[in-house]
Design a protein around this motif. Structure first.
Motif, PDB file in Angstrom:
ATOM      1  N   LYS A 129      -9.794   1.351  -4.120  1.00 34.48           N
ATOM      2  CA  LYS A 129      -8.365   1.451  -4.393  1.00 34.48           C
ATOM      3  C   LYS A 129      -8.096   1.365  -5.895  1.00 34.48           C
ATOM      4  O   LYS A 129      -8.893   0.846  -6.646  1.00 34.48           O
ATOM      5  CB  LYS A 129      -7.614   0.324  -3.679  1.00 34.48           C
ATOM      6  N   LYS A 152      -4.371   0.788  -8.518  1.00 34.47           N
ATOM      7  CA  LYS A 152      -2.995   0.324  -8.396  1.00 34.47           C
ATOM      8  C   LYS A 152      -2.139   0.867  -9.524  1.00 34.47           C
ATOM      9  O   LYS A 152      -2.631   1.224 -10.586  1.00 34.47           O
ATOM     10  CB  LYS A 152      -2.932  -1.202  -8.377  1.00 34.47           C
ATOM     11  N   TYR A 161      -0.862  -0.137  -4.208  1.00 30.78           N
ATOM     12  CA  TYR A 161      -2.261   0.264  -4.177  1.00 30.78           C
ATOM     13  C   TYR A 161      -2.408   1.619  -3.493  1.00 30.78           C
ATOM     14  O   TYR A 161      -1.761   1.872  -2.486  1.00 30.78           O
ATOM     15  CB  TYR A 161      -3.099  -0.781  -3.450  1.00 30.78           C
ATOM     16  N   TRP A 194       0.832  -1.194   0.000  1.00 34.45           N
ATOM     17  CA  TRP A 194       0.000   0.000   0.000  1.00 34.45           C
ATOM     18  C   TRP A 194       0.868   1.247   0.000  1.00 34.45           C
ATOM     19  O   TRP A 194       1.862   1.316   0.704  1.00 34.45           O
ATOM     20  CB  TRP A 194      -0.888   0.019   1.248  1.00 34.45           C
TER      21      TRP A 194
END
Length: 181
Positions: free
Chosen positions: A114, A116, A136, A50
């Motif tokens: 989210k 990416k 992400y 993340w």
């Protein structure tokens, strides 16, 4: 001869009993695991990377129309990207002369939490995914940041922006610092 048949029949019976017990054992083990909450299965480790929240302001330079569906501009050693209502896009190729990229971004999406980014290296005949470069970004409108290092300064790379849905659209900004031509 009769004795041999008896021995053979006895051995066969023992073999069948052993096979049934093995089957029973696995069934009993399975039942015991269900009752106790245990498992024989190996749990996969979550390796999702993340992007970290960032308080750095996201300044996008060189893009005149920030409402464009997709626009990029290189300014001050950074690749600036605007996307409005896309599913996925990929940038043109660039280099990372210092072997390191810093990616800043924010986004929103319709029903998606989210998006990416991932890095692809130019190779003969196409592009090859660069391991461990998928990050992400939460689509809550806040700024996020990630660093991608250990890159070959002589290679050409491109960035892919996408998310795991074809039902909704993605909106946002990205700034990739540390690029060369």
């Amino acid at each position: 001869m009769m004795k041999t048949k008896r021995i053979f029949a006895f051995a066969l019976a023992l073999l069948l009993a052993a096979l049934m017990l093995t089957g029973c054992k696995s069934t009993l083990t399975s039942i015991a695991h269900k009752l106790t909450g245990a498992s024989d299965e190996v749990q996969e480790e979550d390796t999702t990377q993340w992007a970290a929240p960032s308080s750095d302001p996201l300044m996008i330079d060189g893009i005149a129309d920030t409402s464009a569906k997709y626009a990029t501009a290189v300014a001050n050693g950074s690749l600036n990207i605007v996307f409005n209502g896309i599913w996925s896009r990929q940038t043109d190729y660039f280099t990372a002369p210092n072997g390191m990229l810093s990616v800043y971004g924010c986004g929103t999406a319709e029903g998606v939490q989210k998006f990416k980014i991932s890095l692809w290296k130019k190779v003969d005949g196409g592009a090859q995914y660069v391991d461990n470069t998928t990050y992400y970004f939460v689509t809550d409108g806040q700024n996020y940041h990630c660093d991608i290092g250990n890159l070959d300064p002589n290679a050409s790379y491109r960035l892919t922006i996408s998310y795991d849905s074809s039902k909704y659209y993605l909106y946002g900004l990205l700034k990739v610092e540390g690029i060369g031509g």
